[in-house]
Design an enzyme around this catalytic site. Sequence first.
Site, PDB file in Angstrom:
ATOM      1  CE  LYS A 134      40.870  43.392  43.756  1.00  0.00           C
ATOM      2  NZ  LYS A 134      40.909  44.585  44.902  1.00  0.00           N
ATOM      3  N   PRO A 135      40.773  41.767  48.430  1.00  0.00           N
ATOM      4  CG  PRO A 135      41.302  42.747  50.498  1.00  0.00           C
ATOM      5  CD  PRO A 135      41.889  41.744  49.448  1.00  0.00           C
TER       6      PRO A 135
ATOM      7  CD  GLU B 154      26.622  35.318  44.973  1.00  0.00           C
ATOM      8  OE1 GLU B 154      25.401  36.113  44.764  1.00  0.00           O
ATOM      9  OE2 GLU B 154      26.243  34.042  45.474  1.00  0.00           O
TER      10      GLU B 154
ATOM     11  CD  GLU C  19      41.311  51.377  44.888  1.00  0.00           C
ATOM     12  OE1 GLU C  19      42.366  51.868  45.058  1.00  0.00           O
ATOM     13  OE2 GLU C  19      40.692  51.898  43.797  1.00  0.00           O
TER      14      GLU C  19
ATOM     15  CB  CYS D  44      23.917  43.047  45.691  1.00  0.00           C
ATOM     16  SG  CYS D  44      24.222  42.010  47.196  1.00  0.00           S
TER      17      CYS D  44
ATOM     18  CB  SER E 137      30.438  45.717  39.099  1.00  0.00           C
ATOM     19  OG  SER E 137      31.592  45.640  38.468  1.00  0.00           O
TER      20      SER E 137
ATOM     21  CB  ALA F 159      31.127  46.037  34.160  1.00  0.00           C
TER      22      ALA F 159
ATOM     23  CD  GLU G  92      23.510  47.099  41.894  1.00  0.00           C
ATOM     24  OE1 GLU G  92      24.362  47.252  41.114  1.00  0.00           O
ATOM     25  OE2 GLU G  92      23.493  46.567  42.833  1.00  0.00           O
TER      26      GLU G  92
HETATM   27  P1  NAP Z   1      33.548  46.320  41.543  1.00  0.00           P
HETATM   28  O1  NAP Z   1      33.874  47.674  40.865  1.00  0.00           O
HETATM   29  O2  NAP Z   1      33.408  45.322  40.430  1.00  0.00           O
HETATM   30  O3  NAP Z   1      34.534  45.811  42.548  1.00  0.00           O
HETATM   31  C1  NAP Z   1      34.522  44.363  42.707  1.00  0.00           C
HETATM   32  C2  NAP Z   1      35.897  43.992  43.147  1.00  0.00           C
HETATM   33  O4  NAP Z   1      36.450  43.641  42.075  1.00  0.00           O
HETATM   34  C3  NAP Z   1      37.035  44.736  44.128  1.00  0.00           C
HETATM   35  O5  NAP Z   1      37.738  44.176  44.609  1.00  0.00           O
HETATM   36  C4  NAP Z   1      37.754  45.811  43.010  1.00  0.00           C
HETATM   37  O6  NAP Z   1      38.932  46.053  43.279  1.00  0.00           O
HETATM   38  C5  NAP Z   1      37.724  44.397  41.856  1.00  0.00           C
HETATM   39  N1  NAP Z   1      38.143  44.712  40.345  1.00  0.00           N
HETATM   40  C6  NAP Z   1      37.847  45.799  39.457  1.00  0.00           C
HETATM   41  N2  NAP Z   1      38.275  45.632  38.460  1.00  0.00           N
HETATM   42  C7  NAP Z   1      38.893  44.566  38.391  1.00  0.00           C
HETATM   43  C8  NAP Z   1      39.538  43.847  37.409  1.00  0.00           C
HETATM   44  N3  NAP Z   1      39.444  44.451  36.227  1.00  0.00           N
HETATM   45  N4  NAP Z   1      40.044  42.670  37.717  1.00  0.00           N
HETATM   46  C9  NAP Z   1      39.839  42.173  38.868  1.00  0.00           C
HETATM   47  N5  NAP Z   1      39.483  42.626  39.926  1.00  0.00           N
HETATM   48  C10 NAP Z   1      38.897  43.906  39.576  1.00  0.00           C
HETATM   49  O7  NAP Z   1      32.178  46.418  42.516  1.00  0.00           O
HETATM   50  P2  NAP Z   1      32.158  47.219  43.557  1.00  0.00           P
HETATM   51  O8  NAP Z   1      31.559  48.646  43.248  1.00  0.00           O
HETATM   52  O9  NAP Z   1      33.230  47.041  44.723  1.00  0.00           O
HETATM   53  O10 NAP Z   1      30.829  46.534  44.230  1.00  0.00           O
HETATM   54  C11 NAP Z   1      29.411  46.940  43.926  1.00  0.00           C
HETATM   55  C12 NAP Z   1      28.879  46.335  43.168  1.00  0.00           C
HETATM   56  O11 NAP Z   1      28.878  44.628  43.795  1.00  0.00           O
HETATM   57  C13 NAP Z   1      27.312  46.276  42.925  1.00  0.00           C
HETATM   58  O12 NAP Z   1      27.024  46.072  41.755  1.00  0.00           O
HETATM   59  C14 NAP Z   1      26.687  45.301  43.797  1.00  0.00           C
HETATM   60  O13 NAP Z   1      25.365  44.865  43.625  1.00  0.00           O
HETATM   61  C15 NAP Z   1      27.834  44.093  43.932  1.00  0.00           C
HETATM   62  N6  NAP Z   1      27.476  43.354  45.019  1.00  0.00           N
HETATM   63  C16 NAP Z   1      26.860  42.211  44.460  1.00  0.00           C
HETATM   64  C17 NAP Z   1      26.776  41.085  45.833  1.00  0.00           C
HETATM   65  C18 NAP Z   1      26.018  39.634  45.533  1.00  0.00           C
HETATM   66  O14 NAP Z   1      26.314  39.051  46.408  1.00  0.00           O
HETATM   67  N7  NAP Z   1      25.348  39.622  44.251  1.00  0.00           N
HETATM   68  C19 NAP Z   1      27.190  41.459  46.952  1.00  0.00           C
HETATM   69  C20 NAP Z   1      27.654  42.705  47.171  1.00  0.00           C
HETATM   70  C21 NAP Z   1      27.864  43.706  45.902  1.00  0.00           C
HETATM   71  P3  NAP Z   1      39.311  47.605  43.791  1.00  0.00           P
HETATM   72  O15 NAP Z   1      38.139  47.959  44.625  1.00  0.00           O
HETATM   73  O16 NAP Z   1      40.507  47.398  44.632  1.00  0.00           O
HETATM   74  O17 NAP Z   1      39.350  48.350  42.575  1.00  0.00           O
END
Ligand code: NAP
Length: 507
Positions: free
Chosen positions: A212-213, A287, A215, A321, A266, A268, A418
Amino acid sequence: MAMRRVAFHGRHLLSSPHLFRRHMSTEPMAALDRIRNSGLLKTQGLVGGKWIDSYDGKKIEVQNPATGDVIASVPCMGTKETTDAISSAYSTYSSWSKLTAAERSKALRNWYDLIIKHKDELALLITLEQGKPIKEALGEVSYGASFIEFFSEEAKRIYGDIIPAPLSDRRLLVLKQPVGVVGAITPWNFPLAMITRKVGPALACGCTVVVKPSEYTPLTALAAADLALQAGIPPGALNIVMGNAPEIGDALLKSTQVRKITFTGSTAVGKKLMEGSASTVKKVSLELGGNAPCIVFDDADIDVAVKGSLAAKFRNSGQTCVCANRILVQEGIYEEFAKAFVKAVQGMQVGNGLVEGTSQGPLINEAAVQKVEKFVNDATSKGANVILGGRRHSLGKTFYEPTVVSNVNRDMLLFKDEVFGPVAPLVPFKTEEDAISMANDTNAGLAAYVFTKSIPRSWCVSEALEYGLVGVNEGIISTEVAPFGGVKQSGLGREGSKYGMDEYLRG
Ligand code: NAP
């Protein structure tokens, strides 16, 4: 989750006046045409090798954050489509996992070759839907492809073990077997690499996957999946669903056929997925977010420190990240460093990532800009000084000025969380002990950076830092050959390298 379910009208894209500005050949329209002509503009989900729409016909628009234009629309999928994708992955698992390692390796290698062959189209797609400068997008394609190449080789090196038995008529063998169907949920900031870093080892081990990438960036995922099919990865081994994130997530979590959840995003959401995995006792890799300290000691080479911290901070406009989130600078070098750093930041060009020379693209959405504004306002209200930038960029949309804030301290949001944007907080410190204490004063523990000419200090400080990755005199630290992952609340498990295989094996 911000849903954008409006139907797509091609006319909207065609009638946007600013598409006809200078640099026509590199502008969005030409880029989109090139992707379309290559056959890689896929706008349906992939289930069991078939391109499908959502069952209720709902769609999500994918926008270019640099222009606000709609690039395409993709299906807004949910529980039903995900359940079918899981079934397809489950039935394909029995055949894919039984192939020889050499056969899986060959398919992955073909996939790698096709990604490289189409690196320009994939990079254009990344820039169009994510916003990062084309040079960085090309870098992401190489980085993303490197995981497929690396794991095509590792597929042939899944060794078990033989253990001396306690009884002479027994033999004890450890057999490494694929964990089963994998649910992979990925973020928008690396639309290709965060997928290949998971799917590469999963397929190499014999697992099948439902991805699931985000959106915000589904098009790169769909194009990569199309290349996987062309490469001979069988229908059903790699499925892509996108849309209603909580519904898709719940379907993956509840399914007893899904044996592993791998997530980048994230903290959360990662915690929710970890909790949700408990009911079916799935293997979990996470991650998550970081809060990277970048420590510049008095004895650092100032040019190396400026170059390294600039790269660590401003890659993808601060939206990674591993981005330096706090630049801790020792008092003796603080003024000199701040001056040189500001000069370097002033040299960065903000704009549409398709335009040559751009080094800072837009932020992904309005919420991201508002978060940056909140953090900067919080810092200035508590005594920090904005010494460069500090405002939305005159280009409008979600562009924000590359910003440097001085005299940041532990009480400020810029120190604690962050920021995920182009804001570099400078934090002065006195001693090595102070720097280590400040650096470790967070629940995150992904990446850290140290700039010093002292070899003993580089070892001593690196070992004292509670982080999964430490760069010494270096701002770009990710590579497919080394394990990537965090400690504390930055995550569980490792991606990349030979250790990345263990996450998809049992035995
Ligand atoms: P995010 O809001 O957690 O979203 C990540 C993925 O999770 C998206 O595909 C999102 O879908 C999905 N998602 C959201 N709510 C969900 C739920 N309730 N159930 C299942 N899936 C759900 O994070 P983001 O804003 O895209 O990415 C930024 C964060 O990623 C930052 O905190 C960054 O540090 C972290 N990150 C970490 C790494 C690492 O390797 N440690 C690498 C890159 C990024 P939708 O987008 O379709 O809503």
